[in-house]
Design a protein around this motif. Structure first.
Motif, PDB file in Angstrom:
ATOM      1  N   ALA A  27      -0.681   4.907   9.458  1.00  0.00           N
ATOM      2  CA  ALA A  27      -0.135   6.151  10.007  1.00  0.00           C
ATOM      3  C   ALA A  27       1.152   6.551   9.277  1.00  0.00           C
ATOM      4  N   LYS A  28       1.888   5.559   8.792  1.00  0.00           N
ATOM      5  CA  LYS A  28       3.105   5.849   8.028  1.00  0.00           C
ATOM      6  C   LYS A  28       2.763   6.574   6.722  1.00  0.00           C
ATOM      7  N   PHE A  29       1.597   6.230   6.146  1.00  0.00           N
ATOM      8  CA  PHE A  29       1.162   6.934   4.935  1.00  0.00           C
ATOM      9  C   PHE A  29       0.895   8.415   5.255  1.00  0.00           C
ATOM     10  N   THR A  30       0.294   8.654   6.423  1.00  0.00           N
ATOM     11  CA  THR A  30       0.030  10.040   6.828  1.00  0.00           C
ATOM     12  C   THR A  30       1.327  10.831   6.908  1.00  0.00           C
ATOM     13  N   GLU A  31       2.314  10.251   7.558  1.00  0.00           N
ATOM     14  CA  GLU A  31       3.621  10.911   7.693  1.00  0.00           C
ATOM     15  C   GLU A  31       4.258  11.134   6.326  1.00  0.00           C
ATOM     16  N   CYS A  32       4.119  10.116   5.466  1.00  0.00           N
ATOM     17  CA  CYS A  32       4.673  10.216   4.111  1.00  0.00           C
ATOM     18  C   CYS A  32       4.011  11.357   3.346  1.00  0.00           C
ATOM     19  N   MET A  33       2.709  11.453   3.468  1.00  0.00           N
ATOM     20  CA  MET A  33       1.944  12.508   2.791  1.00  0.00           C
ATOM     21  C   MET A  33       2.317  13.882   3.329  1.00  0.00           C
ATOM     22  N   GLN A  34       2.422  13.988   4.665  1.00  0.00           N
ATOM     23  CA  GLN A  34       2.733  15.270   5.285  1.00  0.00           C
ATOM     24  C   GLN A  34       4.157  15.726   5.005  1.00  0.00           C
ATOM     25  N   LYS A  53       8.841   6.244  -1.749  1.00  0.00           N
ATOM     26  CA  LYS A  53       8.489   6.050  -0.342  1.00  0.00           C
ATOM     27  C   LYS A  53       7.048   5.559  -0.205  1.00  0.00           C
ATOM     28  N   ALA A  54       6.131   6.180  -0.925  1.00  0.00           N
ATOM     29  CA  ALA A  54       4.730   5.784  -0.838  1.00  0.00           C
ATOM     30  C   ALA A  54       4.521   4.385  -1.394  1.00  0.00           C
ATOM     31  N   GLN A  55       5.231   4.074  -2.475  1.00  0.00           N
ATOM     32  CA  GLN A  55       5.083   2.750  -3.081  1.00  0.00           C
ATOM     33  C   GLN A  55       5.660   1.657  -2.180  1.00  0.00           C
ATOM     34  N   GLU A  56       6.707   1.975  -1.441  1.00  0.00           N
ATOM     35  CA  GLU A  56       7.261   1.020  -0.470  1.00  0.00           C
ATOM     36  C   GLU A  56       6.253   0.748   0.641  1.00  0.00           C
ATOM     37  N   LEU A  57       5.510   1.779   1.015  1.00  0.00           N
ATOM     38  CA  LEU A  57       4.486   1.613   2.049  1.00  0.00           C
ATOM     39  C   LEU A  57       3.327   0.753   1.554  1.00  0.00           C
ATOM     40  N   VAL A  58       3.000   0.859   0.278  1.00  0.00           N
ATOM     41  CA  VAL A  58       1.955   0.001  -0.297  1.00  0.00           C
ATOM     42  C   VAL A  58       2.380  -1.465  -0.195  1.00  0.00           C
ATOM     43  N   VAL A 114      -3.732   7.049   0.465  1.00  0.00           N
ATOM     44  CA  VAL A 114      -3.496   5.602   0.403  1.00  0.00           C
ATOM     45  C   VAL A 114      -4.130   5.018  -0.854  1.00  0.00           C
ATOM     46  N   SER A 115      -5.351   5.455  -1.141  1.00  0.00           N
ATOM     47  CA  SER A 115      -6.066   4.959  -2.320  1.00  0.00           C
ATOM     48  C   SER A 115      -5.294   5.262  -3.605  1.00  0.00           C
ATOM     49  N   GLN A 116      -4.769   6.481  -3.702  1.00  0.00           N
ATOM     50  CA  GLN A 116      -4.019   6.872  -4.892  1.00  0.00           C
ATOM     51  C   GLN A 116      -2.704   6.093  -4.984  1.00  0.00           C
ATOM     52  N   ALA A 117      -2.058   5.875  -3.844  1.00  0.00           N
ATOM     53  CA  ALA A 117      -0.795   5.148  -3.839  1.00  0.00           C
ATOM     54  C   ALA A 117      -1.022   3.690  -4.284  1.00  0.00           C
ATOM     55  N   ILE A 118      -2.092   3.100  -3.797  1.00  0.00           N
ATOM     56  CA  ILE A 118      -2.430   1.724  -4.191  1.00  0.00           C
ATOM     57  C   ILE A 118      -2.749   1.650  -5.682  1.00  0.00           C
ATOM     58  N   LYS A 119      -3.489   2.647  -6.157  1.00  0.00           N
ATOM     59  CA  LYS A 119      -3.841   2.688  -7.578  1.00  0.00           C
ATOM     60  C   LYS A 119      -2.591   2.754  -8.441  1.00  0.00           C
ATOM     61  N   GLU A 120      -1.650   3.593  -8.064  1.00  0.00           N
ATOM     62  CA  GLU A 120      -0.389   3.707  -8.800  1.00  0.00           C
ATOM     63  C   GLU A 120       0.365   2.375  -8.789  1.00  0.00           C
ATOM     64  N   TYR A 121       0.372   1.722  -7.652  1.00  0.00           N
ATOM     65  CA  TYR A 121       1.094   0.455  -7.507  1.00  0.00           C
ATOM     66  C   TYR A 121       0.469  -0.634  -8.379  1.00  0.00           C
ATOM     67  N   CYS A 122      -0.853  -0.743  -8.326  1.00  0.00           N
ATOM     68  CA  CYS A 122      -1.552  -1.826  -9.035  1.00  0.00           C
ATOM     69  C   CYS A 122      -1.597  -1.607 -10.544  1.00  0.00           C
TER      70      CYS A 122
END
Length: 245
Positions: free
Chosen positions: A168-175, A184-189, A236-244
């Motif tokens: 849900a935090k990813f949703t808020e981050c995206m919105q 912020k998104a990478q911290e959530l990953v 979430v998928s894109q954020a994970i991809k960026e992280y990995c």
């Protein structure tokens, strides 16, 4: 039989995107790929394998579990089909009870027992454990089994609710207009990876990358995650991809 990916997707009811993902993780490879144009082709063996995958999906097996089971050199298809049939009969019997309860409800009769799914869940969980032990036991599975061995129904609910809270935090981050590669998104990953490790199994970057792909390729995962907000699974998928990467 030789069929291009679009025709195979239409025949099996599985999206082209999902077939690409199945190919990527090794769950269902095309029969062959035309090296000149990259077109994927499927045959009767592909159709047979897809049927087995869909049987397991109907029984709510995760893709990683299906991959472990089907890729085992000791996999016994006839035995697996026999066990799957037993489980599907239990599932069918429950649906019939619910339909009967619905008919009764129209006449003012209340029947709660029809919703009891414990027989199916117990049998399904037992079969999954036995199937993994027989055909697909991995280090990750062993760790998962040990870590969750004493989880009660309420503990499972707590853990799964906690996971959805992280998502849900990813949703808020995206919105809030943060891109998938934002700090912020990478911290959530990182938080998501740590949560999975703490509560399920050691989530390596390799496993995390696979989860990120599954969140959008597997319609059941995508639908569940997008309950937090439309587009969350893709984000979430894109954020994970960026992280990995």
């Amino acid at each position: 039989m030789k069929m291009q990916i679009n025709g195979f997707a239409k025949l099996t009811g599985v999206s082209v995107r999902t077939l690409h993902y199945y190919d990527e993780i090794g769950l269902l490879k095309p029969a062959f790929v035309d090296m000149q144009n990259g077109y994927r082709f499927y045959d009767e063996n592909s159709l047979e394998c897809m049927q087995e995958i869909l049987f397991y999906r109907e029984l709510d097996f995760e893709l990683k579990s299906i991959l472990e089971i089907l890729s085992s050199p000791d996999y016994d298809k006839e035995k697996a089909l026999a066990e799957q049939r037993k489980l599907l009969i239990l599932k069918k019997e429950r649906l019939e009870r619910i339909i009967d309860a619905l008919d009764g409800a129209e006449k003012g009769k209340i029947t709660m027992k029809a919703f009891d799914n414990s027989d199916y869940e117990t049998a399904r969980n037992q079969y999954e454990v036995e199937a993994k032990q027989r055909w697909g036991e991995t280090d990750a599975y062993k760790e998962h089994a040990e870590k969750t061995a004493n989880y009660t129904k309420y503990k499972w609910q707590e853990v799964n609710d906690g996971l959805m809270s992280v998502l849900a935090k990813f949703t808020e981050c995206m919105q809030n207009s943060n891109t998938a590669d934002s700090i912020k998104a990478q911290e959530l990953v990182i938080e998501l990876q740590a949560y999975i490790t703490d509560n399920y199994y050691t989530c390596t970057n390799e496993i995390l990358a696979g989860l990120g792909q599954m969140y959008v390729a597997d319609e059941r995962f995508k639908e569940n995650i997008d309950k937090q907000g439309v587009g969350t699974a893709e984000y979430v998928s894109q954020a994970i991809k960026e992280y990995c990467e």
